[in-house]
Scaffold this active site. Structure first.
Site, PDB file in Angstrom:
ATOM      1  N   TYR A 201     -35.059  47.328  63.479  1.00 45.03           N
ATOM      2  CA  TYR A 201     -34.406  47.217  62.144  1.00 45.03           C
ATOM      3  C   TYR A 201     -34.939  48.233  60.849  1.00 45.03           C
ATOM      4  O   TYR A 201     -34.416  48.262  59.802  1.00 45.03           O
ATOM      5  CB  TYR A 201     -34.337  45.585  61.451  1.00 45.03           C
ATOM      6  CG  TYR A 201     -33.529  44.692  62.200  1.00 45.03           C
ATOM      7  CD1 TYR A 201     -33.815  44.294  63.623  1.00 45.03           C
ATOM      8  CD2 TYR A 201     -32.266  44.352  61.579  1.00 45.03           C
ATOM      9  CE1 TYR A 201     -32.925  43.523  64.195  1.00 45.03           C
ATOM     10  CE2 TYR A 201     -31.523  43.443  62.398  1.00 45.03           C
ATOM     11  CZ  TYR A 201     -31.833  43.120  63.643  1.00 45.03           C
ATOM     12  OH  TYR A 201     -31.057  41.996  64.186  1.00 45.03           O
TER      13      TYR A 201
ATOM     14  N   ASP B   3     -33.217  37.528  66.532  1.00 39.53           N
ATOM     15  CA  ASP B   3     -31.955  37.591  66.196  1.00 39.53           C
ATOM     16  C   ASP B   3     -31.115  37.162  67.326  1.00 39.53           C
ATOM     17  O   ASP B   3     -30.352  36.349  67.018  1.00 39.53           O
ATOM     18  CB  ASP B   3     -31.661  39.082  65.768  1.00 39.53           C
ATOM     19  CG  ASP B   3     -30.105  39.066  65.521  1.00 39.53           C
ATOM     20  OD1 ASP B   3     -29.632  38.446  64.669  1.00 39.53           O
ATOM     21  OD2 ASP B   3     -29.430  40.200  66.151  1.00 39.53           O
TER      22      ASP B   3
ATOM     23  N   ASP C 183     -29.467  32.834  67.784  1.00 41.92           N
ATOM     24  CA  ASP C 183     -27.872  32.435  68.120  1.00 41.92           C
ATOM     25  C   ASP C 183     -27.709  31.716  69.014  1.00 41.92           C
ATOM     26  O   ASP C 183     -26.953  31.013  69.043  1.00 41.92           O
ATOM     27  CB  ASP C 183     -26.990  33.782  68.257  1.00 41.92           C
ATOM     28  CG  ASP C 183     -26.512  34.285  66.889  1.00 41.92           C
ATOM     29  OD1 ASP C 183     -26.985  34.304  65.788  1.00 41.92           O
ATOM     30  OD2 ASP C 183     -25.471  35.075  66.730  1.00 41.92           O
TER      31      ASP C 183
HETATM   32  C1  IPM Z   1     -28.689  37.667  60.870  1.00 36.09           C
HETATM   33  C2  IPM Z   1     -27.837  38.791  61.214  1.00 36.09           C
HETATM   34  C3  IPM Z   1     -28.185  40.036  60.556  1.00 36.09           C
HETATM   35  C4  IPM Z   1     -29.349  40.477  61.539  1.00 36.09           C
HETATM   36  C5  IPM Z   1     -27.064  41.437  60.527  1.00 36.09           C
HETATM   37  C6  IPM Z   1     -26.028  40.761  59.569  1.00 36.09           C
HETATM   38  C7  IPM Z   1     -27.687  42.585  60.126  1.00 36.09           C
HETATM   39  O1  IPM Z   1     -27.105  38.734  62.447  1.00 36.09           O
HETATM   40  O2  IPM Z   1     -29.065  37.443  59.807  1.00 36.09           O
HETATM   41  O3  IPM Z   1     -29.214  37.329  62.151  1.00 36.09           O
HETATM   42  O4  IPM Z   1     -29.139  41.225  62.587  1.00 36.09           O
HETATM   43  O5  IPM Z   1     -30.551  40.113  61.264  1.00 36.09           O
HETATM   44 MN    MN Z   2     -28.050  37.417  63.906  1.00 39.16          MN
END
Ligand code: IPM
Ligand code: MN
Length: 361
Positions: A137, A249, A253
């Site tokens: 990132y 990340d 999810d």
């Molecule tokens: C999150 C999102 C972000 C990330 C994106 C929108 C850049 O997926 O906050 O998890 O990857 O961090």
């Molecule tokens: Mn994310």
């Protein structure tokens, strides 16, 4: 009366709808607990960009950082180049405010919301500390001979000793102070991929060194691929988790699904002692924008985290209990866009539950 200045960035897609309900809940809880909320709205996101070509101007950035906290809805729009707004707004705030921890609690409040069979609420209760300022990132990337058959694309995965150490230290502190669950030791699990990404040896060594200062916290370690399997097979084993930006990340999810989906998963982007940013972990979901079907509970839970951060812990807990009661009542069959309830109706249900929690206490 305590007063909190909140910078509000509703953003794109379903962002403004869920933030609208979140703010209604916030106003209600503020009046019940006797503090004041002073919100300032900022228009940044796709519409503003299309009208003005502005992503996040420096003057507005300075204004935002002068608040006590930031509430963000969602950023991203299919009409705009992928990543432009995500990096220009979300990543910019994370990096330039040095919000080095992305805190993502994973908690199942009601059994019917979990897609796994025989998993009970007491089996899903952990917090992920995602490092939030480094890794791929950091944006050290490039294209060479772009568009030709000889194209080369690179993006550096980078870690610094300081960056890794502060995330790990935060996670050990959290593991130490998180309320212990009956019969379980305080545990911190490091998730990495040090077997293939050898740069993650820095995580392995830092985890061992910092961990020596926390003899009361049991240490565990998993590779990210195995962790993706374990979190589905046996989520009860986790207490506190620490991991890198990209794995965090992805892992959160997946974890969000076992707590009922992205309709409830919330996060805090934190630099202890400084202005910090709270947001649902879901995106802008353009497909559902403007239809009034998005679930605002993730934003409402992000507001609960924000209030905890601002020192309003009884208000924070009040929101969490109200949401937990609502979910346990099974009035919402799911937390997705197919729940049969509108965004507004779910906001109303949470406000109603706030009153019931209050009456019962
Ligand atoms: C999150 C999102 C972000 C990330 C994106 C929108 C850049 O997926 O906050 O998890 O990857 O961090
Ligand atoms: Mn994310």
């Amino acid at each position: 009366m305590a007063s909190h200045r909140i910078a509000v960035i509703p953003g794109d897609g379903i962002g403004p709808e869920v933030v609208g309900e979140g703010l209604r809940v916030l106003e209600r809880v503020a009046s019940l607990h006797g503090f004041e909320i002073r919100p300032t709205r900022f228009p940044f996101g796709a519409e503003h960009y299309l009208e003005s070509r502005e992503v996040l101007p420096d003057a507005a950035f300075s204004e935002i950082r002068a608040h006590d906290a930031i509430l963000l809805g969602a950023i991203g729009d299919p009409r705009i180049e992928v990543g432009l707004l995500e990096f220009g707004i979300i990543a910019r705030l994370r990096f330039d405010l040095d919000l080095y921890v992305n805190l993502r609690p994973v908690r199942l409040y009601a059994e019917h919301l979990c897609p796994l069979k025989d998993v009970r609420p007491e089996d899903v209760d952990f917090t992920v500390v995602r490092e939030n300022t480094e890794d791929a990132y950091a944006g050290m990337r490039g294209f060479f001979k772009k568009g030709t058959p000889d194209e080369i694309a690179t993006q550096e995965i980078l870690f610094t000793r300081k960056g890794v150490e502060r995330a790990i230290r935060y996670a050990f502190e959290l593991a130490r102070t998180r309320p212990a669950r009956a019969g379980r030791p305080k545990k911190l699990t490091l998730i990495d991929k040090a077997n293939a990404i050898r740069a993650m040896d820095l995580w392995t060594r830092t985890f061992a060194e910092v961990g020596a200062e926390y003899p009361d916290v049991t240490r565990d370690h998993q590779y990210i691929d195995a962790a993706c399997m374990y979190v589905v097979r046996d989520p009860a084993q986790y207490d506190t988790v620490v991991t890198s930006n990209m794995f965090g990340d992805i892992f959160t999810d997946l974890s969000a699904m076992i707590q009922g989906g992205l309709g409830i998963a919330a996060s805090g982007n934190i630099h202890p002692g400084r202005v910090s940013l709270f947001e649902p972990i879901h995106g802008s979901a353009p497909k559902y924008a403007g239809r009034g079907v998005a679930n605002p509970i993730a934003t409402i839970m992000a507001i609960s985290m924000m209030l905890g951060y601002l020192g309003e812990s009884s208000a924070a807990q009040h929101i969490e209990e109200a949401v937990a009661d609502l979910l346990r009542s099974r009035r919402l069959p799911s937390l997705g866009t197919d729940s049969g309830f509108s965004t507004r109706q779910i906001g109303d249900l949470v406000i109603e539950a706030l009153e019931q929690v209050r009456a019962a206490s």
